[in-house]
Design an enzyme around this catalytic site. Structure first.
Site, PDB file in Angstrom:
ATOM      1  N   GLU A 183       0.821  -1.297  -0.088  1.00 15.18           N
ATOM      2  CA  GLU A 183       0.043  -0.043   0.153  1.00 15.18           C
ATOM      3  C   GLU A 183       0.853   1.268   0.149  1.00 15.18           C
ATOM      4  O   GLU A 183       0.649   2.239  -0.708  1.00 15.18           O
ATOM      5  CB  GLU A 183      -0.792   0.198   1.201  1.00 15.18           C
ATOM      6  CG  GLU A 183      -1.681   1.313   1.409  1.00 15.18           C
ATOM      7  CD  GLU A 183      -2.595   1.649   0.359  1.00 15.18           C
ATOM      8  OE1 GLU A 183      -3.094   2.786   0.206  1.00 15.18           O
ATOM      9  OE2 GLU A 183      -2.745   0.904  -0.792  1.00 15.18           O
ATOM     10  N   HIS A 215     -21.626  -7.834 -16.584  1.00 13.30           N
ATOM     11  CA  HIS A 215     -20.199  -7.434 -17.458  1.00 13.30           C
ATOM     12  C   HIS A 215     -20.032  -8.369 -18.435  1.00 13.30           C
ATOM     13  O   HIS A 215     -19.381  -8.210 -19.473  1.00 13.30           O
ATOM     14  CB  HIS A 215     -19.293  -7.381 -16.277  1.00 13.30           C
ATOM     15  CG  HIS A 215     -17.707  -7.331 -16.479  1.00 13.30           C
ATOM     16  ND1 HIS A 215     -17.354  -6.091 -17.317  1.00 13.30           N
ATOM     17  CD2 HIS A 215     -16.731  -8.105 -16.450  1.00 13.30           C
ATOM     18  CE1 HIS A 215     -15.926  -6.374 -17.715  1.00 13.30           C
ATOM     19  NE2 HIS A 215     -15.446  -7.319 -17.075  1.00 13.30           N
TER      20      HIS A 215
END
Length: 420
Positions: free
Chosen positions: A120, A308
């Protein structure tokens, strides 16, 4: 075990501004290397060529940042440091190792581990570096613009291929991206925010791609290639379809709905499985929950996934048709080949996500393919211009009296030559 057991000490704020200066310093140091490389490679060249090199390099690094952002999300590292912009109020996981260890011990399977914290924070460092490069790009563009105007150079000259407001808009957009990055953490991976953050990364790529293409054309002394108005409208239409599909794909990923269908081409053994579109596409709700706080039903995840997938059929067909039609424009043949190849890549990686259980490599590559499609479509649009195709000219027929007179004169000349 309650989620609060893995949190940092209660006094730790969600948004800590203390490490901002260190973050900016890290970003500046990371940005120095590409800046030095551009300065060395472009030494002795015109300022516009240096600006071109910096724009292309910033585009390349931003694409890498988008890929690393996908890797961060797919490894569940988005909350590896649950505050922003630092990590437990520190500039790096090194200073926060005690807090990270305590959180990992309290909840070993939770979002906070040493590895996830580093993933991160590296993502944040890289984002800060890209922001630094865009600042330099903006300042350099305005500087070149000012010198050109003082020298009387007009906007349409090769020295000024694009207005400085383009990099300025890019700078403003990357600041907005930073704000969405902060909200991604502080709102605990709220699906709508994470999807917008992903879409914002692709918009950043598009902004930089337009500038890179225009600078490159100017450096080569080339103009945008003429393209039939109808084909260019088709290019815009396919770009809009791809943008919609990217948003749907982001919604699948941020809701962790990839494995709602694990077979292909059917889903859960049916061509039309049980689906809850209302809950699946309720946009403003926490991750995994409905607006009232109850758990989102599996039928909602199925609706997200299957929408999708159905849209993918339409997009792949449109990409194939566009790639075939672009062959008629020789200047856009490279883009046509890229579109065909990327469409095939997206098909294969999308299938791998379903039938192989969402492998990390395939999932990152699928995101990279979507970003590459956005870039190639932008490349084609920025490198072309719309023209009207003139109707074929009718054959020219001389009036009979004029044609007869001209033929008579020709015969007179021939007779005289023969007589001579």
């Amino acid at each position: 075990m309650p989620v609060s057991t893995f949190a940092a000490p209660a006094a730790t704020p969600l948004v800590s501004l203390a490490p901002v200066a260190w973050m900016l310093l890290f970003g500046a140091v990371l940005a120095l290397a590409p800046l030095a490389w551009v300065a060395w490679r472009s030494r002795g060249r015109a300022p516009v060529r240096r600006l071109q090199a910096l724009t292309v390099l910033t585009l390349f690094l931003t694409f890498d940042l988008v890929l690393f952002g996908a890797f961060t999300r797919l490894t569940d590292s988005g909350l590896g440091c649950p505050d922003w912009p630092g990590c437990y109020g520190k500039a790096s996981p090194v200073g926060a190792r005690t807090h990270i260890a305590a959180a990992q011990q309290a909840l070993p399977s939770g979002p906070v581990t040493h590895g996830k914290a580093w993933i991160e924070m590296i993502h944040r460092y890289l984002a800060t570096a890209v922001g630094g490069l865009i600042i330099v790009l903006t300042v350099a563009s305005w500087g070149l613009w000012r010198r050109a105007h003082l020298a009387g150079v007009q906007r349409d000259d090769a020295m000024l291929p694009i207005h400085p407001w383009w990099p300025t808009a890019t700078l403003l957009w990357v600041c907005l991206q930073g704000a969405f990055g902060a909200l991604t953490v502080t709102m605990k991976l709220f699906p709508a925010i994470v999807t917008l953050h992903l879409a914002g990364g692709l918009v950043l790529l598009v902004l930089l791609c337009v500038q890179a293409v225009r600078h490159t054309l100017a450096a080569r002394g080339a103009a945008p290639a003429p393209l039939a108005a109808g084909l260019r409208r088709g290019l815009w239409a396919v770009a809009a379809l791809v943008a919609l599909q990217v948003l749907l794909g982001g919604w699948v990923s941020t809701n962790y709905a990839v494995l709602a269908c694990t077979d292909f081409p059917a889903c859960q053994g049916s061509w039309w499985p049980s689906m809850d579109f209302a809950q699946g596409f309720a946009l403003w709700r926490p991750l995994g929950l409905q607006a009232d706080g109850s758990t989102i039903p599996f039928a909602a995840l199925t609706a997200i996934h299957y929408t999708h997938r159905l849209m993918a059929y339409v997009v792949l067909l449109a990409l194939a048709l566009l790639a075939w039609r672009l062959r008629a424009a020789p200047a856009l043949c490279p883009q046509a080949r890229w579109l065909a190849g990327l469409a095939l890549l997206q098909l294969l990686t999308g299938l791998s996500n379903v039938v192989l259980g969402w492998p990390l490599f395939g999932a990152v590559l699928h995101t990279g393919g979507a970003a590459a499609l956005a870039l190639v479509l932008t490349w084609a649009l920025a490198a072309s211009r719309s023209v009207r195709v003139a109707p074929a000219a009718a054959p020219f027929h001389e009036p009979l009296p004029e044609r007869s007179a001209r033929n008579a004169d020709s015969k007179v000349v021939q007779i005289r030559n023969i007589s001579a």
